[in-house]
Design a protein around this motif. Structure first.
Motif, short mmCIF file in Angstrom:
data_model
loop_
_atom_site.label_atom_id
_atom_site.label_comp_id
_atom_site.label_asym_id
_atom_site.label_seq_id
_atom_site.Cartn_x
_atom_site.Cartn_y
_atom_site.Cartn_z
N PRO A 163 3.86 1.33 -18.94
CA PRO A 163 3.36 0.68 -17.72
C PRO A 163 3.58 1.49 -16.45
N PHE A 164 4.62 2.32 -16.43
CA PHE A 164 4.91 3.11 -15.24
C PHE A 164 3.84 4.15 -14.96
N VAL A 165 3.13 4.57 -15.99
CA VAL A 165 2.03 5.53 -15.82
C VAL A 165 0.95 4.93 -14.93
N PHE A 166 0.77 3.63 -15.01
CA PHE A 166 -0.25 2.95 -14.23
C PHE A 166 0.29 2.48 -12.87
N SER A 167 1.50 1.93 -12.88
CA SER A 167 1.97 1.25 -11.67
C SER A 167 2.45 2.20 -10.58
N ILE A 168 3.12 3.27 -10.94
CA ILE A 168 3.68 4.15 -9.91
C ILE A 168 2.59 4.83 -9.07
N PRO A 169 1.59 5.47 -9.66
CA PRO A 169 0.54 6.03 -8.80
C PRO A 169 -0.25 4.98 -8.03
N ALA A 170 -0.36 3.78 -8.59
CA ALA A 170 -1.15 2.73 -7.93
C ALA A 170 -0.47 2.17 -6.69
N VAL A 171 0.88 2.20 -6.64
CA VAL A 171 1.57 1.64 -5.47
C VAL A 171 1.87 2.67 -4.40
N ILE A 172 1.74 3.93 -4.70
CA ILE A 172 2.07 4.96 -3.70
C ILE A 172 1.23 4.84 -2.43
N PRO A 173 -0.05 4.46 -2.49
CA PRO A 173 -0.78 4.28 -1.21
C PRO A 173 -0.23 3.16 -0.34
N MET A 174 0.62 2.31 -0.88
CA MET A 174 1.20 1.22 -0.09
C MET A 174 2.51 1.60 0.59
N VAL A 175 2.98 2.82 0.38
CA VAL A 175 4.23 3.26 1.00
C VAL A 175 4.04 3.30 2.52
N PRO A 176 5.00 2.76 3.26
CA PRO A 176 4.83 2.61 4.72
C PRO A 176 5.10 3.90 5.49
N GLY A 177 4.22 4.84 5.41
CA GLY A 177 4.41 6.13 6.07
C GLY A 177 4.42 6.05 7.58
N THR A 178 3.61 5.18 8.14
CA THR A 178 3.54 5.06 9.60
C THR A 178 4.84 4.53 10.16
N PHE A 179 5.40 3.49 9.52
CA PHE A 179 6.67 2.93 10.00
C PHE A 179 7.79 3.97 9.88
N ALA A 180 7.81 4.72 8.78
CA ALA A 180 8.84 5.74 8.61
C ALA A 180 8.69 6.86 9.65
N TYR A 181 7.45 7.23 9.93
CA TYR A 181 7.20 8.26 10.94
C TYR A 181 7.72 7.82 12.30
N TYR A 182 7.39 6.60 12.71
CA TYR A 182 7.84 6.12 14.02
C TYR A 182 9.35 5.89 14.06
N THR A 183 9.96 5.61 12.92
CA THR A 183 11.41 5.51 12.87
C THR A 183 12.05 6.86 13.15
N MET A 184 11.56 7.88 12.47
CA MET A 184 12.12 9.22 12.68
C MET A 184 11.82 9.73 14.09
N LYS A 185 10.65 9.45 14.58
CA LYS A 185 10.31 9.84 15.95
C LYS A 185 11.23 9.14 16.95
N GLY A 186 11.55 7.87 16.69
CA GLY A 186 12.47 7.14 17.55
C GLY A 186 13.88 7.72 17.52
N PHE A 187 14.34 8.13 16.33
CA PHE A 187 15.65 8.76 16.25
C PHE A 187 15.70 10.07 17.04
N ILE A 188 14.63 10.83 16.97
CA ILE A 188 14.59 12.09 17.73
C ILE A 188 14.58 11.80 19.23
N LYS A 189 13.82 10.81 19.65
CA LYS A 189 13.80 10.45 21.07
C LYS A 189 15.16 9.93 21.52
#
Length: 167
Positions: free
Chosen positions: A81-107
């Motif tokens: 099942p992991f062959v199907f589920s892991i690639p299918a959920v990767i587009p849902m990873v919150p990259g924008t929130f993580a980016y703004y978190t790191m940007k906030g730490f730098i600021k």
């Protein structure tokens, strides 16, 4: 008009998932189910977000849909099942929130104005919390169906469901 936007986003969810599936070198027979699962999971997430449910719970429901479908796809395509589920959920990873978190730490590290410090800290903690909770929702949403059905295979689940309806 909104339907076309949902369909377009579903296609992009599926394409991103297939790209990650190819990157992870999954068997080619699993690419179509990965595309379909990512599209359905992404549409489910977007549907719930459209009705103002919240990004964390919407992500959880979308990933649960992917987790449930991956169990049946695993039986049908004879792959884990992991062959199907892991690639299918990767587009849902919150990259924008993580980016703004790191940007906030730098600021925060280079902040010299004490008046802006609290608002910057508030935004950074908010984005970091959203990132953390969305990642937890992804993890629980994908693995909960697999943990709940681990003692039975998908074939046994399918048979037991039919037996309940036949009685």
């Amino acid at each position: 008009m909104e339907i076309l936007i949902f369909i377009e986003k579903a296609i992009w969810f599926g394409c991103a998932a297939v790209g990650f599936a190819i990157l992870f070198n999954v068997p080619t027979r699993t690419l179509i189910p990965v595309f379909l699962m990512a599209a359905l999971g992404g549409i489910t997430k977007l549907f719930f977000m459209h009705w103002n449910i919240g990004v964390v719970f919407s992500t959880f429901i979308g990933c649960a849909v992917i987790g449930i479908l991956s169990i049946f796809a695993a039986h049908y395509k004879h792959s884990p099942p992991f062959v199907f589920s892991i690639p299918a959920v990767i587009p849902m990873v919150p990259g924008t929130f993580a980016y703004y978190t790191m940007k906030g730490f730098i600021k925060l590290a280079y902040n010299t104005n004490p008046d802006k410090f609290m608002s910057l800290l508030d935004n950074t903690i908010t984005n970091g919390s959203k990132t953390l909770f969305v990642l937890m929702a992804i993890t629980i949403g994908v693995y909960a169906p697999m943990l709940l059905t681990r003692k039975e295979s998908a074939k046994q689940i399918k048979i037991s469901l039919f037996n309940k309806f036949n009685k």
